[in-house]
Design a protein around this motif. Structure first.
Motif, short mmCIF file in Angstrom:
data_model
loop_
_atom_site.label_atom_id
_atom_site.label_comp_id
_atom_site.label_asym_id
_atom_site.label_seq_id
_atom_site.Cartn_x
_atom_site.Cartn_y
_atom_site.Cartn_z
N LYS A 143 8.21 -1.04 3.14
CA LYS A 143 8.80 -2.16 2.41
C LYS A 143 9.98 -2.73 3.20
N GLN A 157 8.64 -7.11 0.47
CA GLN A 157 7.23 -7.19 0.89
C GLN A 157 6.92 -6.06 1.88
N ARG A 158 5.77 -5.46 1.74
CA ARG A 158 5.38 -4.38 2.67
C ARG A 158 4.70 -4.95 3.92
N HIS A 159 5.01 -4.34 5.07
CA HIS A 159 4.40 -4.74 6.34
C HIS A 159 3.94 -3.48 7.07
N PRO A 193 1.91 -8.54 6.97
CA PRO A 193 2.22 -8.29 5.55
C PRO A 193 0.99 -7.77 4.79
N ASN A 242 -1.20 -8.41 2.38
CA ASN A 242 -1.73 -9.50 1.55
C ASN A 242 -3.08 -9.08 1.00
N GLN A 292 2.24 -6.39 -6.94
CA GLN A 292 3.37 -7.12 -6.34
C GLN A 292 4.66 -6.31 -6.46
N GLY A 309 5.00 -4.15 -3.63
CA GLY A 309 5.32 -4.79 -2.36
C GLY A 309 4.14 -5.49 -1.71
N ASN A 323 1.42 -8.67 -1.54
CA ASN A 323 1.34 -10.06 -1.97
C ASN A 323 -0.09 -10.30 -2.44
#
Lengths: 317, 557
Positions: free
Chosen positions: B375, B380-382, B388, B390, B414, B417, B419
């Motif tokens: 996070k 947002q988590r990457h 990201p 998504n 969401q 984290g 999208n």
């Protein structure tokens, strides 16, 4: 005039031919497949069964070949069977067609009987209290969604008062004329009210325009009453645009109205066409849509004849 | 006449009026009007399966075997369920060396068609002939083609040779008899049988029906009338007439119920759960609303071709992140039971000790961290490459319950984290194109229909992944591949010993819960809206409808 009508008939045949292919192609291009949908709801159907049924119903064959096969059948008078009902297309169409005709003719007649005299009255009392009241009523009728109006009618007359049946065409075990009329009352009222607003506005507008013409002023100067001038001189002219709208509406006599039919559980053409298109029932969908298109085209030819009857100048063009 | 006498006459007149008013009420209960949301497209029991047809045919036809409301396999048209134990099912080797089975059934000797013709092995042979013909249009033709031969012993007894020996060998629920003495002529050309069968051309012919009722009137698109079948051999049904009305729009169905146009709305093909709950909250007096959890398994299918979702930890995290119990309570008022796996808790093979996924956002976050989805400051988590998380979630447009569920899931993920975008399609496109060709990028939310103790081979076996090469055959639309699962499914199918099979089912559920080929949501509940005076209706929760026991329905009070 005869030559013109003959030409229109030839044009109509060509339009039907082109439209039949367009409809066939559009149905074929729709994503999804009804056999797959059937399989999704049936745990016992296997992939092999799905492939076999697709082949059986011809869904796996090329579109153009299927269309030509269908067209050949139609030209020899063979409309085939409905995939959804397993009955001949004619037998499947007969009852919904009768139901829709009864519903649409009755609602159109009621709407016109209300709208035309009131439209004339509003035009003759332009910008006065009656005109404002009728305009308000017309806009209210136009703005009310038919499904909502239908539900209100059901709640009032079927649930609360219990005077009329909420749905269907006949009572089980009944089926006389009175019974059918009782079942028709609510859907006809919903559709007639919806149509009433439109026709009233058209009639009012064209009547106001016709009443402003020089010959009406002359007629009035010669001592003719307002109503007399309207009915004897203005009405025929004012009817021409209304007839045009009416002619275009003729198509719905056969294609029905899906929303009204669904709300009142009324088995008519609208629902039949929707189900047949969604179910890839080509034979049924094509026959039903062609019937609706032919009626619209016929309506347009009838409108030409009506123009000629209403306006003598057109007969000699 | 004195005042008292007049009063007495008045009371007597009122009493007479009241009793006259009561009489039609009693008479009205001699007829039962059922409102359903779809009209059956046809009436031949072998062609074109649909819920509305199964519901209606339950009144007029009896299958050989079926699952009863307690999900137990029972005989309806046969005298005794053939089993290995009673010697009526015997293992044999098929001509191609496979393990098969010979099963002997005896038709109830008192069973007759509605025209008085006894039901016989002629009907069995004719039904088999129709069922196995690829031209006849039968849905589950493979089940008929798996029968390699039928030996007739006498008019009532026959032995069926089947080319596989699965644990449900004696369940011939879909082997619905059609009368040879009436329908044989229509089968002269198998390709046109589906259109020429008397079931379509002469539906009110009494000889087509063998159940407690027979069809006496059909107004297509509107209603079907049923009257008692005088040749019915079982318990006499209560109602002198049953009318099934098709009313598609829920508000119209409800209005008909309130105005007396229909007496009841069945759960099998009536209102959706949200409409049933709304009806109960508004109009419960005079009606009983019962909710039967069934075998419609609502789930979220991940696309296994997507490397993000191929990671088990991500799937597990996302399931931990959904508050299924809370959602079921808040949205469905607790009427819909969260699912652990594809096996329904009402099924005998359900394992109560299977791994559960309670709402645990901390555990979900930890699993996502472990999977490399960290996070950032923006919430947002990457992953390590900065990509990201998504996700796209798809479902059927217009299905209110699913659309609400979808929004709850979107918000839950969401919060973790991810999208999440939503993309819905009409049912025809969604099932016939997107799901079939597993064309959804991440997740598809829909239901699988099942049967009691149904082995989900078509759905989970790696050979059943639809591809261009196999013309998109098979139902494993999420592309799940697990050789151990394949072996397990094959083993369950042929294990006859119930105890050993229970162990295999436990293994299956453990593997499912660990591997999560689908994210289980809940088993759908169907609302049955019944008048207080109607007794004896027992919802089944599976695809064999409550109308198969219509003779036990009655009016009381």
């Amino acid at each position: 005039m005869t030559r013109r009508i003959a030409l229109r008939l030839v044009q109509a045949a060509l339009v039907l031919l082109v439209l039949s292919f367009v409809v066939y192609a559009l149905m074929g291009l729709m994503p999804g497949d009804p056999i797959e949908l059937m399989a999704a709801g049936s745990p016992t159907m296997t992939a092999e069964d799905v492939a076999r049924l697709k082949a059986l119903y011809g869904i796996d064959k090329p579109l153009v070949g299927r269309y030509l096969h269908w067209l050949g059948g139609v030209l020899t008078g063979e409309l085939g069977y409905s995939r959804l009902t397993g009955l001949t297309v004619l037998r499947t169409l007969a009852e919904p067609l009768g139901n829709t005709l009864a519903l649409m003719v009755a609602s159109l007649a009621c709407a016109l009987l209300l709208a035309l005299p009131l439209g004339i009255a509003a035009a003759l009392r332009e910008r006065r209290a009656l005109d404002h009241a009728l305009n308000l009523a017309a806009f209210a009728a136009i703005s009310l969604p038919v499904f909502w109006l239908g539900l209100l009618l059901i709640i009032a007359f079927a649930v609360t008062l219990g005077w009329l049946p909420a749905s269907g065409v006949t009572t089980v075990g009944g089926g006389g004329l009175l019974d059918r009329l009782r079942h028709l009352a609510l859907p006809v009222a919903a559709l007639a009210l919806a149509g009433f607003g439109h026709y009233l506005r058209y009639m009012r507008a064209s009547m106001i325009e016709a009443m402003r013409a020089d010959w009406i002023r002359t007629a009035r100067a010669k001592g003719l009453s307002l109503l007399g001038a309207a009915l004897r001189h203005a009405l025929r002219n004012a009817l021409i645009p209304v007839v045009t709208i009416l002619a275009l509406d003729l198509g719905t006599l056969f294609s029905g109205v899906v929303v009204t039919e669904t709300v009142f559980a009324y088995p008519g053409m609208g629902k039949l066409i929707f189900d047949s298109v969604m179910g890839n029932d080509y034979n049924l969908a094509l026959a039903a849509l062609m019937l609706a298109t032919a009626t619209t085209l016929l309506g347009s030819i009838l409108a030409d004849l009506a123009y000629a009857a209403l306006d003598p100048r057109l007969r000699f063009r | 006449m004195s005042r008292w006498k007049r009063l007495g006459f008045g009371i007597a007149a009122l009493a007479a009026l009241a009793s006259a008013a009561a009489a039609p009420a009693r008479a009205a209960h001699e007829q039962l009007t059922i409102g359903i949301s779809q009209f059956p497209s046809n009436f031949n029991p072998l062609i074109n399966s649909m819920v509305a047809k199964a519901y209606v045919l339950g009144l007029v036809l009896r299958p050989f075997t079926t699952y009863d409301p307690s999900w137990k396999l029972v005989c309806m048209l046969c005298t005794e369920l053939p089993t290995v134990e009673n010697g009526k099912a015997v293992a044999e080797t098929t001509s191609d060396g496979k393990k098969g089975v010979a099963i002997t059934y005896t038709i109830r000797p008192e069973a007759k068609w509605g025209d008085g013709t006894p039901i016989s092995t002629d009907d069995v042979l004719f039904t088999w002939q129709v069922g196995k013909d690829p031209q006849s249009g039968v849905n589950n033709g493979k089940a008929f083609r798996d029968i390699t031969a039928i030996d007739v012993k006498d008019a009532h007894t026959f032995t069926m040779h089947v080319n596989k020996f699965t644990f449900d060998y004696n369940a011939i629920n879909d082997f619905e008899l059609v009368p040879a003495h009436l329908d044989k002529a229509a089968f002269a050309d198998p390709a046109s049988y589906k259109n020429r069968s008397l079931y379509e051309t002469d539906t009110t012919n009494p000889g087509l029906w063998n159940g407690p009722y027979r069809i006496t009137q059909v107004e297509r698109g509107q209603f079907i009338v049923f009257e008692p079948n005088p040749m019915w051999w079982g318990q006499k049904p209560f109602f002198r007439r049953i009318v099934v009305k098709a009313i598609e729009a829920t508000p119209a169905l409800e209005a008909n119920l309130l105005s007396g146009g229909v007496d009841m709305i069945p759960g099998e093909i009536g209102m959706t759960l949200d409409a049933g709950l709304a009806f109960e909250s508004r109009h419960a007096p005079g009606f009983t609303v019962t909710y039967k959890p069934g075998l419609s398994f609502e789930q979220i299918s991940p696309n296994f071709d997507n490397p993000i979702l191929a990671d088990k930890r991500v799937r597990q995290a996302l399931l931990y992140g959904i508050d299924r119990a809370g959602t079921a309570q808040q949205i469905f008022q607790g009427k819909q039971q969260p699912a652990d796996t594809m096996v329904n808790p009402l099924d005998w093979c359900y394992d109560p000790n299977v791994r559960k996924y309670p709402y645990d956002p901390a555990k979900a976050a930890q699993l996502l961290d472990d999977a490399g989805w960290k996070k950032g400051a923006d919430g947002q988590r990457h992953n390590a490459d900065g990509k990201p998380l998504n996700l796209e979630l798809m479902t059927t447009a217009g299905n209110r319950n699913r659309e609400v569920t979808e929004i709850v899931v979107q918000q839950a993920w969401q919060r973790l984290g991810a999208n999440v975008t939503l993309r819905n399609q009409p049912a025809r496109t969604f099932f016939g194109e997107t799901v079939l060709k597993h064309a959804y990028p991440d997740f598809a939310l829909f239901a699988w229909f099942s049967a009691p103790e149904n082995v989900p081979r078509e759905i989970l076996n790696s050979e059943m992944i639809p591809t261009q090469a196999n013309n998109f055959g098979g139902e494993n639309s999420n592309g799940y591949k697990n050789p151990e699962m394949d072996k397990l499914l094959d083993a369950i199918e042929v294990e006859l010993d119930r105890t050993k099979r229970a162990e295999l089912w436990n293994k299956f559920q453990a593997m499912f819960a660990e591997d999560l080929p689908m994210l289980p949501l809940w088993f759908r509940s169907d609302p049955f809206i019944l008048p207080d005076w109607l007794k004896g209706v027992v919802p089944t929760g599976h695809q064999y409808p409550s109308t198969l026991w219509i003779e036990t329905w009655r009016a009381e009070g």
